[in-house]
Structure formats: C-alpha cells, structure tokens
Design a protein around this motif. Structure first.
Motif, PDB file in Angstrom:
ATOM      1  N   SER A  53       0.829  -1.206   0.000  1.00  0.00           N
ATOM      2  CA  SER A  53       0.000   0.000   0.000  1.00  0.00           C
ATOM      3  C   SER A  53       0.856   1.246   0.000  1.00  0.00           C
ATOM      4  CB  SER A  53      -0.892  -0.010   1.251  1.00  0.00           C
ATOM      5  OG  SER A  53      -1.597   1.200   1.367  1.00  0.00           O
ATOM      6  N   ASP A  54       0.337   2.297  -0.597  1.00  0.00           N
ATOM      7  CA  ASP A  54       1.030   3.587  -0.612  1.00  0.00           C
ATOM      8  C   ASP A  54       0.730   4.389   0.655  1.00  0.00           C
ATOM      9  OD1 ASP A  54       2.787   5.298  -2.096  1.00  0.00           O
ATOM     10  OD2 ASP A  54       1.101   6.645  -2.427  1.00  0.00           O
ATOM     11  N   ASN A  55       0.476   3.671   1.751  1.00  0.00           N
ATOM     12  CA  ASN A  55       0.190   4.331   3.036  1.00  0.00           C
ATOM     13  C   ASN A  55       0.792   3.488   4.153  1.00  0.00           C
ATOM     14  OD1 ASN A  55      -0.817   5.615   5.260  1.00  0.00           O
ATOM     15  ND2 ASN A  55      -2.969   5.155   4.835  1.00  0.00           N
ATOM     16  N   LEU A  56       2.011   3.846   4.574  1.00  0.00           N
ATOM     17  CA  LEU A  56       2.697   3.018   5.574  1.00  0.00           C
ATOM     18  C   LEU A  56       2.182   3.296   6.979  1.00  0.00           C
ATOM     19  CD1 LEU A  56       6.372   3.121   4.257  1.00  0.00           C
ATOM     20  CD2 LEU A  56       4.657   1.321   3.947  1.00  0.00           C
ATOM     21  N   ALA A  57       1.915   4.560   7.281  1.00  0.00           N
ATOM     22  CA  ALA A  57       1.514   4.901   8.653  1.00  0.00           C
ATOM     23  C   ALA A  57       0.646   6.148   8.685  1.00  0.00           C
ATOM     24  CB  ALA A  57       2.752   5.074   9.530  1.00  0.00           C
ATOM     25  N   VAL A  98      16.386  -3.779  11.435  1.00  0.00           N
ATOM     26  CA  VAL A  98      15.524  -3.898  12.617  1.00  0.00           C
ATOM     27  C   VAL A  98      15.573  -2.571  13.370  1.00  0.00           C
ATOM     28  CG1 VAL A  98      15.867  -6.382  12.838  1.00  0.00           C
ATOM     29  CG2 VAL A  98      17.433  -4.821  14.029  1.00  0.00           C
ATOM     30  N   PHE A  99      14.596  -2.369  14.238  1.00  0.00           N
ATOM     31  CA  PHE A  99      14.578  -1.124  15.015  1.00  0.00           C
ATOM     32  C   PHE A  99      15.818  -1.028  15.887  1.00  0.00           C
ATOM     33  CE2 PHE A  99      13.359   1.560  18.595  1.00  0.00           C
ATOM     34  CZ  PHE A  99      12.879   2.672  17.933  1.00  0.00           C
ATOM     35  N   PRO A 131      16.264   2.524  12.897  1.00  0.00           N
ATOM     36  CA  PRO A 131      15.167   2.962  13.771  1.00  0.00           C
ATOM     37  C   PRO A 131      14.257   4.010  13.140  1.00  0.00           C
ATOM     38  CG  PRO A 131      17.275   3.850  14.522  1.00  0.00           C
ATOM     39  CD  PRO A 131      17.588   2.846  13.444  1.00  0.00           C
ATOM     40  N   ARG A 132      14.743   4.658  12.081  1.00  0.00           N
ATOM     41  CA  ARG A 132      13.898   5.690  11.458  1.00  0.00           C
ATOM     42  C   ARG A 132      13.015   5.128  10.351  1.00  0.00           C
ATOM     43  NH1 ARG A 132      18.680   9.763  11.371  1.00  0.00           N
ATOM     44  NH2 ARG A 132      18.549  10.588  13.480  1.00  0.00           N
ATOM     45  N   LEU A 133      13.201   3.867   9.995  1.00  0.00           N
ATOM     46  CA  LEU A 133      12.342   3.281   8.950  1.00  0.00           C
ATOM     47  C   LEU A 133      10.906   3.210   9.478  1.00  0.00           C
ATOM     48  CD1 LEU A 133      14.820   0.510   7.784  1.00  0.00           C
ATOM     49  CD2 LEU A 133      14.058   2.469   6.433  1.00  0.00           C
ATOM     50  N   ILE A 134       9.987   3.749   8.702  1.00  0.00           N
ATOM     51  CA  ILE A 134       8.605   3.937   9.182  1.00  0.00           C
ATOM     52  C   ILE A 134       7.995   2.629   9.669  1.00  0.00           C
ATOM     53  CG2 ILE A 134       6.251   4.535   8.443  1.00  0.00           C
ATOM     54  CD1 ILE A 134       7.550   6.602   6.539  1.00  0.00           C
ATOM     55  N   VAL A 135       8.156   1.563   8.884  1.00  0.00           N
ATOM     56  CA  VAL A 135       7.490   0.307   9.254  1.00  0.00           C
ATOM     57  C   VAL A 135       8.109  -0.329  10.499  1.00  0.00           C
ATOM     58  CG1 VAL A 135       6.569  -0.214   6.961  1.00  0.00           C
ATOM     59  CG2 VAL A 135       8.877  -1.018   7.585  1.00  0.00           C
ATOM     60  N   LEU A 136       9.353   0.012  10.813  1.00  0.00           N
ATOM     61  CA  LEU A 136       9.980  -0.516  12.027  1.00  0.00           C
ATOM     62  C   LEU A 136       9.619   0.356  13.226  1.00  0.00           C
ATOM     63  CD1 LEU A 136      13.519  -1.434  10.627  1.00  0.00           C
ATOM     64  CD2 LEU A 136      11.437  -2.831  10.696  1.00  0.00           C
ATOM     65  N   HIS A 137       9.498   1.633  12.972  1.00  0.00           N
ATOM     66  CA  HIS A 137       9.217   2.612  14.023  1.00  0.00           C
ATOM     67  C   HIS A 137       7.766   2.522  14.503  1.00  0.00           C
ATOM     68  CE1 HIS A 137      10.259   6.393  16.060  1.00  0.00           C
ATOM     69  NE2 HIS A 137       9.001   6.734  15.858  1.00  0.00           N
ATOM     70  N   ASN A 138       6.841   2.201  13.589  1.00  0.00           N
ATOM     71  CA  ASN A 138       5.409   2.310  13.881  1.00  0.00           C
ATOM     72  C   ASN A 138       4.706   0.980  14.112  1.00  0.00           C
ATOM     73  OD1 ASN A 138       4.510   5.326  13.499  1.00  0.00           O
ATOM     74  ND2 ASN A 138       6.035   4.896  11.939  1.00  0.00           N
TER      75      ASN A 138
END
Ligand SMILES: [Zn+2]
Length: 185
Positions: A53-57, A98-99, A131-138
């Motif tokens: 999806s074009d909507n990660l968070a 990884v985070f 840690p700044r990768l959206i899918v790992l952070h959220n």
C-alpha cells in the motif's frame, strides 16, 4: 502464529527502485515474492495477511494503512520486503533492518538473513539498525525490513527475476526457524 507481510512500494503508484536494462521494478518483484512467502507460510500453518500500500503509517488516507493493519490485527511478526539499489553497480548482497539490536526483531532478522544468504548465495551484508524506517518505528510486534538483493546489480537482479520462489522459501523458513526457536523447540 500471525504473520503480516508488506511488500514495499505500490505498483502503479510508487514502483520503488528500477533496473531499466532488465525492465523490472522493485514493487512488482517484492509483490510476487510476498505472495509466494504467504503460500509457504499458510502451508506451514501460519495465518497470513499481506498488504502492499502507498500508506505506511497514515500519510496517504486514500490507501489502507500498513502499520495500523498489522497493529490492529494484531500480527505476531511483521516482515517488509524490498530490493536494494545503489548508483554503484557493483554493490550487491542481502541485508535486513531492525529497530534495534538485541531484540526479538534482531533474532527474527538473523534467521531470515542466514536462510537467504545460504540458499541464494548472495553476499551477507548483515543485520543493521534502521530505527527511522517507518514500518519498524510504527509497528508494535517484532518487525524486520528485508532487502532481498540489489536490483541495480546485474547478478543480483537476475536472481530476483529468476529465483523468486527460492527467495520466498528462504524467507518463510527464516520465519518458521524463529517461531520454533522462540517456542523452545
Ligand atoms: Zn524499497
């Protein structure tokens, strides 16, 4: 065990990295690999949800929200699938993000990383912190972002095109290795 698979980017909207010589793009490759990972994991008894999806968070409400979908399910593990790219064509290999190290995510990533490197023969670039990768952070469960190989490197790109089933089987084995280890089997 509930596994959430997120092939990165979004065909038709955001194709990710491209290799014009081979006329392939990241979004399509990781979707095919993700679908195959799902098949393998369902056969192994896992529940699987897959969302590209074009909507990660929450950044694009026109598309379903990846992290919220995983968190609300809730998934036991989260895997995002990507292809790496670099301006230097010789850059190659597999890496996982990884985070933070010394975590369940780190153990999951190590299982996936070793399975891919051992079965595909890609260079081992290791498990890194992102840690700044959206899918790992959220995400709220153990989460790994897998960079399968470099789409910008000819040898890696040929593997991504011709050996998707092996990538998928390796990722699925990495996940089931982790599950078995966490259960103390
Ligand atoms: Zn990507």
């Amino acid at each position: 065990m509930k596994v959430f698979l997120n092939p990165g980017h979004c065909p038709g909207v955001d194709c990710g990295a491209v290799n014009n010589d081979y006329e392939v793009n990241e979004a399509v490759i990781v979707r095919e690999v993700g679908d195959l990972v799902g098949d393998y994991l369902r056969k192994a008894g896992c529940e699987v949800k897959l969302l590209q999806s074009d909507n990660l968070a929450g950044e694009n409400p026109n598309y379903p929200n990846v992290c919220a979908s995983a968190n609300n399910w809730p998934a036991d593990v989260f895997i995002s699938l990507h292809c790496n790219a670099a301006s230097a064509g010789q850059a190659n290999g597999t890496e996982c993000f990884v985070f933070s190290h010394w975590s369940a995510s780190d153990r999951l990533a190590a299982c996936i990383q070793s399975q891919i490197v051992n079965s595909l023969g890609t260079s081992d670039r290791g498990v890194k912190e992102g840690p700044r990768l959206i899918v790992l952070h959220n995400t709220t469960m153990p989460a790994v972002l897998v960079e399968l190989a470099f789409i910008s490197n000819d040898a890696d790109c040929e593997k991504l095109i011709e050996r998707k089933r092996e990538f998928a089987a390796a990722i699925a084995r990495g996940i089931t290795d982790y599950i078995a280890a966490e259960r103390g089997e």
